[in-house]
Enzyme design. Sequence first.
Site, PDB file in Angstrom:
ATOM      1  N   GLN A 176      -2.918   3.343   9.651  1.00  0.00           N
ATOM      2  CA  GLN A 176      -2.579   3.173   8.233  1.00  0.00           C
ATOM      3  C   GLN A 176      -2.957   4.396   7.408  1.00  0.00           C
ATOM      4  O   GLN A 176      -2.264   4.730   6.447  1.00  0.00           O
ATOM      5  CB  GLN A 176      -3.274   1.936   7.651  1.00  0.00           C
ATOM      6  CG  GLN A 176      -2.578   0.641   7.985  1.00  0.00           C
ATOM      7  CD  GLN A 176      -3.266  -0.564   7.375  1.00  0.00           C
ATOM      8  OE1 GLN A 176      -4.412  -0.502   6.943  1.00  0.00           O
ATOM      9  NE2 GLN A 176      -2.553  -1.677   7.347  1.00  0.00           N
ATOM     10  N   SER A 190       0.820  -1.215   0.000  1.00  0.00           N
ATOM     11  CA  SER A 190       0.000   0.000   0.000  1.00  0.00           C
ATOM     12  C   SER A 190       0.854   1.265   0.000  1.00  0.00           C
ATOM     13  O   SER A 190       0.503   2.251  -0.655  1.00  0.00           O
ATOM     14  CB  SER A 190      -0.982   0.002   1.173  1.00  0.00           C
ATOM     15  OG  SER A 190      -0.281  -0.074   2.404  1.00  0.00           O
ATOM     16  N   SER A 218       5.806   5.590  12.394  1.00  0.00           N
ATOM     17  CA  SER A 218       7.156   6.160  12.356  1.00  0.00           C
ATOM     18  C   SER A 218       7.815   5.802  11.032  1.00  0.00           C
ATOM     19  O   SER A 218       7.793   4.642  10.623  1.00  0.00           O
ATOM     20  CB  SER A 218       8.023   5.587  13.483  1.00  0.00           C
ATOM     21  OG  SER A 218       7.465   5.851  14.751  1.00  0.00           O
ATOM     22  N   ASN A 239      11.704   2.822   5.990  1.00  0.00           N
ATOM     23  CA  ASN A 239      10.620   1.920   6.361  1.00  0.00           C
ATOM     24  C   ASN A 239       9.586   2.719   7.160  1.00  0.00           C
ATOM     25  O   ASN A 239       9.921   3.685   7.834  1.00  0.00           O
ATOM     26  CB  ASN A 239      11.150   0.769   7.229  1.00  0.00           C
ATOM     27  CG  ASN A 239      10.072  -0.238   7.579  1.00  0.00           C
ATOM     28  OD1 ASN A 239       9.307  -0.673   6.730  1.00  0.00           O
ATOM     29  ND2 ASN A 239      10.001  -0.612   8.847  1.00  0.00           N
ATOM     30  N   HIS A 247       6.787   2.077  10.171  1.00  0.00           N
ATOM     31  CA  HIS A 247       6.403   1.118  11.207  1.00  0.00           C
ATOM     32  C   HIS A 247       5.158   1.653  11.914  1.00  0.00           C
ATOM     33  O   HIS A 247       5.084   2.842  12.211  1.00  0.00           O
ATOM     34  CB  HIS A 247       7.549   0.938  12.208  1.00  0.00           C
ATOM     35  CG  HIS A 247       7.246  -0.067  13.275  1.00  0.00           C
ATOM     36  ND1 HIS A 247       7.346  -1.417  13.056  1.00  0.00           N
ATOM     37  CD2 HIS A 247       6.824   0.099  14.547  1.00  0.00           C
ATOM     38  CE1 HIS A 247       6.995  -2.047  14.175  1.00  0.00           C
ATOM     39  NE2 HIS A 247       6.673  -1.158  15.093  1.00  0.00           N
ATOM     40  N   ASP A 301      13.887  -2.270  13.198  1.00  0.00           N
ATOM     41  CA  ASP A 301      13.248  -1.017  13.649  1.00  0.00           C
ATOM     42  C   ASP A 301      14.160  -0.149  14.507  1.00  0.00           C
ATOM     43  O   ASP A 301      13.677   0.632  15.326  1.00  0.00           O
ATOM     44  CB  ASP A 301      11.949  -1.314  14.424  1.00  0.00           C
ATOM     45  CG  ASP A 301      10.927  -2.061  13.590  1.00  0.00           C
ATOM     46  OD1 ASP A 301      10.877  -1.827  12.370  1.00  0.00           O
ATOM     47  OD2 ASP A 301      10.179  -2.879  14.163  1.00  0.00           O
TER      48      ASP A 301
END
Length: 194
Positions: free
Chosen positions: A175, A12, A140, A106, A108, A149
């Site tokens: 999200q 997504s 984050s 990334n 998280h 992470d």
Amino acid sequence: MNLAFLASHGGSAARFLVGACRDRRLDAVPVALISNNSGSAALRWAREAGLQTAHLSTATHPDAEALDRAILDFLREAGADTVVLSGYMRELGPRVLGAYAGRLLNVHPSLLPRHGGRGMYGDRVHAAVLASGEAKTGASVHLVTAGIDGGPVLAQSRVDVRPGDTVETLRSRVQATEGELLLRALQGMAVGAT
């Protein structure tokens, strides 16, 4: 900025960012997507969107060193200079981490360092937030480094934890912030590179 994505399932974040590039909200060119899941929706979508794609996993490269090398070779051949993990469920090897240090992001689904680390992904994170009784959570964006992470956090969004929240309702609200959060982090990187 030439963007590549690594995704395990739906991708997504990759979809959101490719849309932002095409809408000129992000001055970048999406070039490639790698999935470690040959049947992932992200891989099918990326092919249809015109990105270079590859299925690279322990099924294609059982040796971790060979897999690390294959991922790096594909990213370089695609011309990627920045890589975004979009729900990628594997640790990256030292070659990829070294080649893209400071350009590997990334997102998280928590306010790191809380609820991060090995085993903390997806709904497990939201369940841990609810179990902790915290009043706030969020997402984050961090730089990817060795470990899980643990890289420096670039940006965070904040979401209230509401009475009666379930994993599903909390996941939905967190999200909903992730795409814009990644977009802001990448816009900041693009400005810093000029």
